[in-house]
Design an enzyme around this catalytic site. Structure first.
Site, PDB file in Angstrom:
ATOM      1  N   LYS A 244      -2.878  -2.963 -14.027  1.00 26.00           N
ATOM      2  CA  LYS A 244      -2.225  -2.152 -12.832  1.00 26.00           C
ATOM      3  C   LYS A 244      -1.553  -3.115 -11.967  1.00 26.00           C
ATOM      4  O   LYS A 244      -1.900  -4.317 -11.849  1.00 26.00           O
ATOM      5  CB  LYS A 244      -3.484  -1.413 -12.303  1.00 26.00           C
ATOM      6  CG  LYS A 244      -3.226  -0.348 -11.385  1.00 26.00           C
ATOM      7  CD  LYS A 244      -4.559   0.334 -10.913  1.00 26.00           C
ATOM      8  CE  LYS A 244      -4.552   0.905  -9.613  1.00 26.00           C
ATOM      9  NZ  LYS A 244      -5.866   1.823  -9.299  1.00 26.00           N
TER      10      LYS A 244
ATOM     11  N   HIS B 134     -11.618   4.171   4.377  1.00 25.52           N
ATOM     12  CA  HIS B 134     -12.556   3.466   3.644  1.00 25.52           C
ATOM     13  C   HIS B 134     -13.629   3.045   4.461  1.00 25.52           C
ATOM     14  O   HIS B 134     -15.035   3.158   4.313  1.00 25.52           O
ATOM     15  CB  HIS B 134     -11.890   2.264   2.731  1.00 25.52           C
ATOM     16  CG  HIS B 134     -11.085   2.468   1.882  1.00 25.52           C
ATOM     17  ND1 HIS B 134      -9.820   1.774   1.723  1.00 25.52           N
ATOM     18  CD2 HIS B 134     -10.952   3.397   0.927  1.00 25.52           C
ATOM     19  CE1 HIS B 134      -9.069   2.193   0.859  1.00 25.52           C
ATOM     20  NE2 HIS B 134      -9.816   3.140  -0.088  1.00 25.52           N
TER      21      HIS B 134
ATOM     22  N   SER C  54      -4.442   4.687   0.575  1.00 23.77           N
ATOM     23  CA  SER C  54      -3.858   3.342   0.395  1.00 23.77           C
ATOM     24  C   SER C  54      -2.394   3.488  -0.092  1.00 23.77           C
ATOM     25  O   SER C  54      -1.596   2.845   0.346  1.00 23.77           O
ATOM     26  CB  SER C  54      -4.675   2.538  -0.635  1.00 23.77           C
ATOM     27  OG  SER C  54      -5.967   2.142  -0.121  1.00 23.77           O
TER      28      SER C  54
END
Ligand code: ADP
Length: 155
Positions: free
Chosen positions: A41, A17, A128
């Site tokens: 989520k 990122h 991730s």
């Protein structure tokens, strides 16, 4: 003002990122790293922790700010006056997924353009998801995490 939103879960932020944001800096006047909050989520790290890490990592970058948003990314962009989205492409499955999302955002967001940067080879295996698996499995995730942050034990 060319404002780009870099949306994601950042659960947690990885060196992939960071590399993407740094490479995109010359293209925009401002980049807003924005954590999308999806109430359905399940995340490993709480929103506050994820934002805190982002703030630490980008503290020295004048053109980068950190925010969070709910609901549609395109509506968030319109609300803050951003005409561009920033996303990274690691492989063909990223492409398939991102293509649809970017076409939808172009319609829903009234012409919002998504700018894609292909990940550098040394980061293209980092996600991730993998980092979370490493952490949950009790292994050391530091090679994948920016030096500014420390993920000691699980929350
Ligand atoms: P999301 O939950 O929306 O997938 P992520 O936090 O996983 O959010 O990723 C946000 C963005 O960062 C995506 O565009 C993704 O392609 C990009 N990205 C993630 N890891 C890397 C990497 N290693 N190199 C380049 N881009 C990456």
């Amino acid at each position: 003002m060319k404002i780009a939103v870099f949306p994601g879960s950042f659960d947690p932020i990885t060196i992939g990122h960071v590399d993407l944001v740094r490479r995109a800096l010359p293209l925009f006047d401002q980049i807003i790293v924005a954590v999308g909050v999806n109430s359905t989520k399940k995340y490993l790290f709480p929103l506050e922790q994820r934002m805190e890490w982002l703030l630490q990592v980008f503290a020295q970058d004048q053109k980068v700010s950190v925010d969070s948003f709910q609901n549609l990314t395109a509506h968030y962009c319109q609300r803050i006056g951003a005409r561009y989205l920033l996303r990274g492409l690691r492989n063909a499955s990223d492409f398939d997924y991102e293509k649809t999302i970017s076409q939808l955002n172009h319609i829903v967001g009234n012409g919002i353009e998504t700018v894609f940067l292909i990940s550098q080879p040394e980061y293209s295996h980092i996600s991730s998801t993998i980092v979370r698996e490493i952490i949950v499995g009790g292994a050391d995730a530091t090679p994948f995490i920016p030096a500014e942050i420390r993920i000691g034990t699980l929350p």
